[in-house]
Design a protein around this motif. Structure first.
Motif, PDB file in Angstrom:
ATOM      1  N   GLY A   1       0.794  -1.227   0.000  1.00 49.79           N
ATOM      2  CA  GLY A   1       0.000   0.000   0.000  1.00 49.79           C
ATOM      3  C   GLY A   1       0.823   1.273   0.000  1.00 49.79           C
ATOM      4  N   ARG A   2       2.123   1.133  -0.106  1.00 45.77           N
ATOM      5  CA  ARG A   2       3.027   2.293  -0.117  1.00 45.77           C
ATOM      6  C   ARG A   2       4.251   1.929  -0.945  1.00 45.77           C
ATOM      7  N   PHE A   3       4.635   2.830  -1.849  1.00 50.58           N
ATOM      8  CA  PHE A   3       5.725   2.545  -2.767  1.00 50.58           C
ATOM      9  C   PHE A   3       6.790   3.641  -2.683  1.00 50.58           C
ATOM     10  N   LEU A   4       8.036   3.212  -2.813  1.00 49.37           N
ATOM     11  CA  LEU A   4       9.162   4.138  -2.872  1.00 49.37           C
ATOM     12  C   LEU A   4       9.896   3.928  -4.183  1.00 49.37           C
ATOM     13  N   ARG A   5      10.193   5.041  -4.872  1.00 47.87           N
ATOM     14  CA  ARG A   5      10.985   4.989  -6.094  1.00 47.87           C
ATOM     15  C   ARG A   5      12.441   5.309  -5.767  1.00 47.87           C
ATOM     16  N   VAL A   6      13.362   4.507  -6.301  1.00 52.06           N
ATOM     17  CA  VAL A   6      14.790   4.672  -6.053  1.00 52.06           C
ATOM     18  C   VAL A   6      15.389   5.575  -7.133  1.00 52.06           C
ATOM     19  N   TYR A   7      16.130   6.581  -6.700  1.00 50.38           N
ATOM     20  CA  TYR A   7      16.881   7.443  -7.608  1.00 50.38           C
ATOM     21  C   TYR A   7      18.369   7.320  -7.298  1.00 50.38           C
ATOM     22  N   HIS A   8      19.152   6.911  -8.286  1.00 55.41           N
ATOM     23  CA  HIS A   8      20.605   6.900  -8.112  1.00 55.41           C
ATOM     24  C   HIS A   8      21.108   8.320  -8.344  1.00 55.41           C
ATOM     25  N   THR A   9      21.706   8.908  -7.297  1.00 57.85           N
ATOM     26  CA  THR A   9      22.108  10.319  -7.317  1.00 57.85           C
ATOM     27  C   THR A   9      23.561  10.441  -6.867  1.00 57.85           C
ATOM     28  N   PRO A  10      24.513   9.999  -7.685  1.00 59.78           N
ATOM     29  CA  PRO A  10      25.916  10.016  -7.276  1.00 59.78           C
ATOM     30  C   PRO A  10      26.474  11.430  -7.160  1.00 59.78           C
ATOM     31  N   GLY A  11      27.638  11.506  -6.554  1.00 63.88           N
ATOM     32  CA  GLY A  11      28.331  12.775  -6.369  1.00 63.88           C
ATOM     33  C   GLY A  11      28.950  12.844  -4.990  1.00 63.88           C
ATOM     34  N   HIS A  12      28.094  12.772  -3.970  1.00 63.99           N
ATOM     35  CA  HIS A  12      28.591  12.724  -2.589  1.00 63.99           C
ATOM     36  C   HIS A  12      29.269  11.384  -2.322  1.00 63.99           C
ATOM     37  N   SER A  13      28.756  10.344  -2.934  1.00 62.04           N
ATOM     38  CA  SER A  13      29.400   9.033  -2.981  1.00 62.04           C
ATOM     39  C   SER A  13      29.000   8.407  -4.311  1.00 62.04           C
ATOM     40  N   PRO A  14      29.740   7.383  -4.763  1.00 59.01           N
ATOM     41  CA  PRO A  14      29.407   6.791  -6.067  1.00 59.01           C
ATOM     42  C   PRO A  14      28.021   6.158  -6.129  1.00 59.01           C
ATOM     43  N   GLY A  15      27.568   5.611  -4.990  1.00 57.54           N
ATOM     44  CA  GLY A  15      26.288   4.910  -4.983  1.00 57.54           C
ATOM     45  C   GLY A  15      25.193   5.610  -4.215  1.00 57.54           C
ATOM     46  N   HIS A  16      25.303   6.926  -4.067  1.00 55.29           N
ATOM     47  CA  HIS A  16      24.308   7.667  -3.284  1.00 55.29           C
ATOM     48  C   HIS A  16      22.917   7.505  -3.900  1.00 55.29           C
ATOM     49  N   LEU A  17      21.913   7.365  -3.012  1.00 50.54           N
ATOM     50  CA  LEU A  17      20.519   7.178  -3.430  1.00 50.54           C
ATOM     51  C   LEU A  17      19.598   8.182  -2.748  1.00 50.54           C
ATOM     52  N   CYS A  18      18.549   8.583  -3.474  1.00 49.70           N
ATOM     53  CA  CYS A  18      17.406   9.287  -2.896  1.00 49.70           C
ATOM     54  C   CYS A  18      16.183   8.396  -3.045  1.00 49.70           C
ATOM     55  N   PHE A  19      15.182   8.627  -2.203  1.00 46.61           N
ATOM     56  CA  PHE A  19      13.963   7.815  -2.221  1.00 46.61           C
ATOM     57  C   PHE A  19      12.743   8.730  -2.292  1.00 46.61           C
ATOM     58  N   TRP A  20      11.841   8.424  -3.234  1.00 44.17           N
ATOM     59  CA  TRP A  20      10.686   9.274  -3.524  1.00 44.17           C
ATOM     60  C   TRP A  20       9.404   8.538  -3.163  1.00 44.17           C
ATOM     61  N   ASP A  21       8.677   9.106  -2.196  1.00 49.30           N
ATOM     62  CA  ASP A  21       7.378   8.580  -1.764  1.00 49.30           C
ATOM     63  C   ASP A  21       6.305   9.458  -2.402  1.00 49.30           C
ATOM     64  N   GLU A  22       5.900   9.083  -3.605  1.00 52.57           N
ATOM     65  CA  GLU A  22       5.000   9.934  -4.386  1.00 52.57           C
ATOM     66  C   GLU A  22       3.644  10.099  -3.718  1.00 52.57           C
TER      67      GLU A  22
END
Length: 259
Positions: A147-168
């Motif tokens: 009933g709840r979804f998170l979208r993964v965004y790969h957002t490198p720069g601060h570290s090679p594998g940095h991620l953000c998560f979007w709860d639309e």
């Protein structure tokens, strides 16, 4: 809810910030509840027992989603069984963080503490977590909590594998160390990448429907206008060719970056 070391704040009935305001880094971890399972975005500094805190908030099984493998975000990973990370940071999780000595980590973990630490905490004996993840997270992946979804965004720069998560569904964007206020977002170590960080800022600025931005440090919850400023900043830094090492601190409305 206040517990030893941590401050727990309810963002809504199924979203909690678990904050460590007594340390100079003012780290936030985030517990998100679905119908079937929960996720904990990062596990903080490892000074306090974050597992005892999450157990008070939910009986659901908890998966740990790692924004990136720096000490202040993986401190209590060892208290959980299922840890997930991007491939770009997997080697750091298993073998140690590139470019940071144990001595430096211990100095950073033990300084700037303004409240009593939990019994047994000794910065001189502090050892960062190392271990194999249960799985790898991919850019664009959709995580179903029931009933709840998170979208993964790969957002490198601060570290090679940095991620953000979007709860639309709620309009919450969890930005880790890509975007927060008060102190500079940094990409000045050899293990960082200023041009990648600028591209990542531009990317998250295009996400529609954001109501709140939750960075992993300092102010808890920023208005969506900071994304407009991030877009402007990314354009400026690229056009003026400042998106490389050694250009210093660049200040914008609501945040700054250091290269």
């Amino acid at each position: 809810m206040n517990v030893p070391w941590f401050t727990v704040e309810s963002i809504d009935e199924t979203t909690f910030a678990i904050s460590e305001y007594g340390h100079w880094e003012q780290v936030h971890s985030f517990l998100l509840l679905g119908e079937n399972r929960a996720v904990l975005i990062d596990t903080g500094l490892g000074i306090g027992n974050i597992r005892s805190t999450t157990d008070r908030l939910t009986a659901l099984p908890i998966d740990v989603l790692t924004t990136h493998v720096h000490t202040d975000h993986i401190g209590s990973h060892g208290q959980f069984e299922r840890i997930y990370v991007h491939e770009g940071d997997r080697d750091w999780l298993v073998h140690g963080i590139q470019g940071l000595s144990l001595e430096q980590i211990r100095r950073d973990i033990g300084r700037g503490i303004t409240i009593n630490t939990p019994q047994g905490f000794d910065p001189a004996a502090y050892t960062p977590y190392r271990g194999e993840p249960a799985g790898l997270l991919r850019d664009g992946e959709l995580i179903d909590l029931g009933g709840r979804f998170l979208r993964v965004y790969h957002t490198p720069g601060h570290s090679p594998g940095h991620l953000c998560f979007w709860d639309e569904s709620r309009g919450f964007l969890f930005t880790g160390d890509l975007l927060y206020d008060k102190t500079p977002v940094y990409a000045f170590y050899p293990s960082t990448n200023p041009s990648d960080l600028v591209r990542s800022l531009a990317r998250i600025a295009e996400i529609d429907g954001v109501r709140k931005v939750y960075g992993s440090h300092n102010t808890l919850g920023l208005g969506p206008e900071i994304l407009l400023e991030a877009k402007r900043a990314a354009y400026y830094l690229r056009e003026t060719e400042l998106d490389h090492f050694g250009t210093g601190i660049h200040r914008f409305k609501g945040f700054s970056v250091q290269f």
